[in-house]
Design a protein around this motif. Sequence first.
Motif, PDB file in Angstrom:
ATOM      1  N   MET A   1     -14.845   2.963  11.585  1.00 22.91           N
ATOM      2  CA  MET A   1     -14.545   2.327  10.305  1.00 22.91           C
ATOM      3  C   MET A   1     -13.030   2.282  10.093  1.00 22.91           C
ATOM      4  N   GLU A   2     -12.528   1.162   9.599  1.00 28.07           N
ATOM      5  CA  GLU A   2     -11.107   1.013   9.348  1.00 28.07           C
ATOM      6  C   GLU A   2     -10.635   1.971   8.260  1.00 28.07           C
ATOM      7  N   LYS A   3      -9.469   2.564   8.472  1.00 30.15           N
ATOM      8  CA  LYS A   3      -8.848   3.389   7.452  1.00 30.15           C
ATOM      9  C   LYS A   3      -8.076   2.477   6.496  1.00 30.15           C
ATOM     10  N   THR A   4      -8.155   2.790   5.214  1.00 31.81           N
ATOM     11  CA  THR A   4      -7.472   1.996   4.208  1.00 31.81           C
ATOM     12  C   THR A   4      -6.169   2.674   3.794  1.00 31.81           C
ATOM     13  N   ILE A   5      -5.079   1.914   3.823  1.00 30.47           N
ATOM     14  CA  ILE A   5      -3.770   2.430   3.459  1.00 30.47           C
ATOM     15  C   ILE A   5      -3.226   1.647   2.276  1.00 30.47           C
ATOM     16  N   TYR A   6      -2.732   2.366   1.270  1.00 35.22           N
ATOM     17  CA  TYR A   6      -2.036   1.750   0.150  1.00 35.22           C
ATOM     18  C   TYR A   6      -0.537   1.930   0.372  1.00 35.22           C
ATOM     19  N   TYR A   7       0.208   0.852   0.216  1.00 34.37           N
ATOM     20  CA  TYR A   7       1.646   0.881   0.456  1.00 34.37           C
ATOM     21  C   TYR A   7       2.378   0.406  -0.789  1.00 34.37           C
ATOM     22  N   ILE A   8       3.163   1.311  -1.418  1.00 35.27           N
ATOM     23  CA  ILE A   8       3.907   0.974  -2.626  1.00 35.27           C
ATOM     24  C   ILE A   8       5.372   0.817  -2.266  1.00 35.27           C
ATOM     25  N   GLU A   9       5.855  -0.441  -2.332  1.00 35.28           N
ATOM     26  CA  GLU A   9       7.230  -0.781  -1.935  1.00 35.28           C
ATOM     27  C   GLU A   9       7.653  -2.027  -2.714  1.00 35.28           C
ATOM     28  N   ASP A  10       8.814  -1.943  -3.404  1.00 33.47           N
ATOM     29  CA  ASP A  10       9.230  -3.069  -4.232  1.00 33.47           C
ATOM     30  C   ASP A  10       9.953  -4.168  -3.454  1.00 33.47           C
ATOM     31  N   ASP A  11      10.446  -3.861  -2.240  1.00 38.75           N
ATOM     32  CA  ASP A  11      11.108  -4.872  -1.423  1.00 38.75           C
ATOM     33  C   ASP A  11      10.039  -5.700  -0.700  1.00 38.75           C
ATOM     34  N   ALA A  12       9.898  -6.953  -1.094  1.00 37.17           N
ATOM     35  CA  ALA A  12       8.825  -7.793  -0.564  1.00 37.17           C
ATOM     36  C   ALA A  12       8.925  -7.989   0.948  1.00 37.17           C
ATOM     37  N   LEU A  22       0.742  -2.784  10.240  1.00 32.61           N
ATOM     38  CA  LEU A  22      -0.383  -1.863  10.067  1.00 32.61           C
ATOM     39  C   LEU A  22      -1.715  -2.562  10.287  1.00 32.61           C
ATOM     40  N   LYS A  23      -1.823  -3.777   9.804  1.00 34.43           N
ATOM     41  CA  LYS A  23      -3.060  -4.534  10.035  1.00 34.43           C
ATOM     42  C   LYS A  23      -3.253  -4.816  11.523  1.00 34.43           C
ATOM     43  N   ALA A  24      -2.148  -5.105  12.221  1.00 36.08           N
ATOM     44  CA  ALA A  24      -2.215  -5.343  13.663  1.00 36.08           C
ATOM     45  C   ALA A  24      -2.614  -4.077  14.409  1.00 36.08           C
ATOM     46  N   SER A  25      -2.369  -2.915  13.802  1.00 35.35           N
ATOM     47  CA  SER A  25      -2.720  -1.631  14.419  1.00 35.35           C
ATOM     48  C   SER A  25      -4.105  -1.162  14.017  1.00 35.35           C
ATOM     49  N   GLY A  26      -4.832  -1.983  13.254  1.00 32.91           N
ATOM     50  CA  GLY A  26      -6.219  -1.660  12.928  1.00 32.91           C
ATOM     51  C   GLY A  26      -6.439  -1.020  11.572  1.00 32.91           C
ATOM     52  N   PHE A  27      -5.407  -0.999  10.723  1.00 30.21           N
ATOM     53  CA  PHE A  27      -5.551  -0.416   9.394  1.00 30.21           C
ATOM     54  C   PHE A  27      -5.757  -1.509   8.346  1.00 30.21           C
ATOM     55  N   GLN A  28      -6.668  -1.263   7.428  1.00 30.99           N
ATOM     56  CA  GLN A  28      -6.788  -2.143   6.279  1.00 30.99           C
ATOM     57  C   GLN A  28      -5.693  -1.737   5.305  1.00 30.99           C
ATOM     58  N   THR A  29      -4.790  -2.623   4.982  1.00 33.40           N
ATOM     59  CA  THR A  29      -3.605  -2.262   4.206  1.00 33.40           C
ATOM     60  C   THR A  29      -3.452  -3.141   2.973  1.00 33.40           C
ATOM     61  N   ILE A  30      -3.203  -2.496   1.845  1.00 33.63           N
ATOM     62  CA  ILE A  30      -2.990  -3.202   0.590  1.00 33.63           C
ATOM     63  C   ILE A  30      -1.631  -2.800   0.030  1.00 33.63           C
ATOM     64  N   GLY A  31      -0.817  -3.780  -0.324  1.00 32.54           N
ATOM     65  CA  GLY A  31       0.519  -3.505  -0.823  1.00 32.54           C
ATOM     66  C   GLY A  31       0.627  -3.642  -2.336  1.00 32.54           C
ATOM     67  N   PHE A  32       1.523  -2.832  -2.906  1.00 34.08           N
ATOM     68  CA  PHE A  32       1.805  -2.884  -4.336  1.00 34.08           C
ATOM     69  C   PHE A  32       3.322  -2.856  -4.514  1.00 34.08           C
ATOM     70  N   PRO A  47      -7.897   5.111  -1.228  1.00 29.68           N
ATOM     71  CA  PRO A  47      -7.406   4.881   0.135  1.00 29.68           C
ATOM     72  C   PRO A  47      -7.527   6.145   0.982  1.00 29.68           C
ATOM     73  N   ASP A  48      -7.376   5.993   2.288  1.00 33.85           N
ATOM     74  CA  ASP A  48      -7.373   7.142   3.194  1.00 33.85           C
ATOM     75  C   ASP A  48      -5.979   7.747   3.315  1.00 33.85           C
ATOM     76  N   LEU A  49      -4.961   6.952   2.983  1.00 30.11           N
ATOM     77  CA  LEU A  49      -3.578   7.422   3.051  1.00 30.11           C
ATOM     78  C   LEU A  49      -2.711   6.529   2.171  1.00 30.11           C
ATOM     79  N   ILE A  50      -1.641   7.116   1.626  1.00 30.61           N
ATOM     80  CA  ILE A  50      -0.720   6.376   0.765  1.00 30.61           C
ATOM     81  C   ILE A  50       0.691   6.434   1.346  1.00 30.61           C
ATOM     82  N   LEU A  51       1.313   5.264   1.501  1.00 26.33           N
ATOM     83  CA  LEU A  51       2.735   5.170   1.836  1.00 26.33           C
ATOM     84  C   LEU A  51       3.465   4.918   0.527  1.00 26.33           C
ATOM     85  N   LEU A  52       4.359   5.823   0.165  1.00 19.94           N
ATOM     86  CA  LEU A  52       4.969   5.778  -1.167  1.00 19.94           C
ATOM     87  C   LEU A  52       6.486   5.767  -1.077  1.00 19.94           C
TER      88      LEU A  52
END
Length: 227
Positions: A1-12, A22-32, A47-52
């Motif tokens: 099952m794909e791991k879900t990562i939330y990524y909070i970064e203001d620089d688009a 991250l998506k190319a590496s197999g992670f489901q990734t959602i940005g904020f 999510p399974d992990l948060i990039l903050l």
Amino acid sequence: MEKTIYYIEDDANIRELVIYALKASGFQTIGFENARDFYRGIKSVLPDLILLDVMLPDEDGISVLRKLKKDDKYKNIPVIMLTAKSTEYDKVIGLDQGADDYVTKPFGVMELVSRIKAVLRRSNENTQEEIITTGRLALNRKKHTVMVDDRPVDLTYKEFELLDCLMKNKDLVMTREKLLDTVWNMDYECESRTVDVHIGMLRQKLGDAGSMIVTIRGVGYKLESRQ
């Protein structure tokens, strides 16, 4: 099952590049792009992990981290901090508040992917055994509590991780370098003082049981199962 990562970064530009990798590496990734949108998102799906990122437009990343670690629903989600700040002090602040790793900008995307996999692997290992005991010490990973005899001990996030590492390797000598790599995911010799400071605080908080943590001169530390 794909791991879900939330990524909070203001620089688009940075956000889109990292999400693509991250998506190319197999992670489901959602940005904020800010903390407000992130809070809305995490209420719906965990999510399974948060990039903050530390520097956000509406709220400091350290403040976001503190809120996550105080909430029982979110406190066990691994967090990797991303920031342009690179001093040891800044790293220790984030790590002591509960971050699992700290990556400074600019960073290589493949290095970031590797660090994410390492944190996820370590997080999975830590949930396999909920309670471990050594002598007078009892550590509960799920509840994130430590007891000395029947007395609860209040530890910071990294003090808890350090004790967990020593207890898992009881009676084995752990070098400062190994502790830095395992607990802080650091491998810089200039930051080995971080281990000594946390060992000192840990001994103090454990009281008499702190003597179970033995200094191996010129090498590191070990937790003796017998006092």
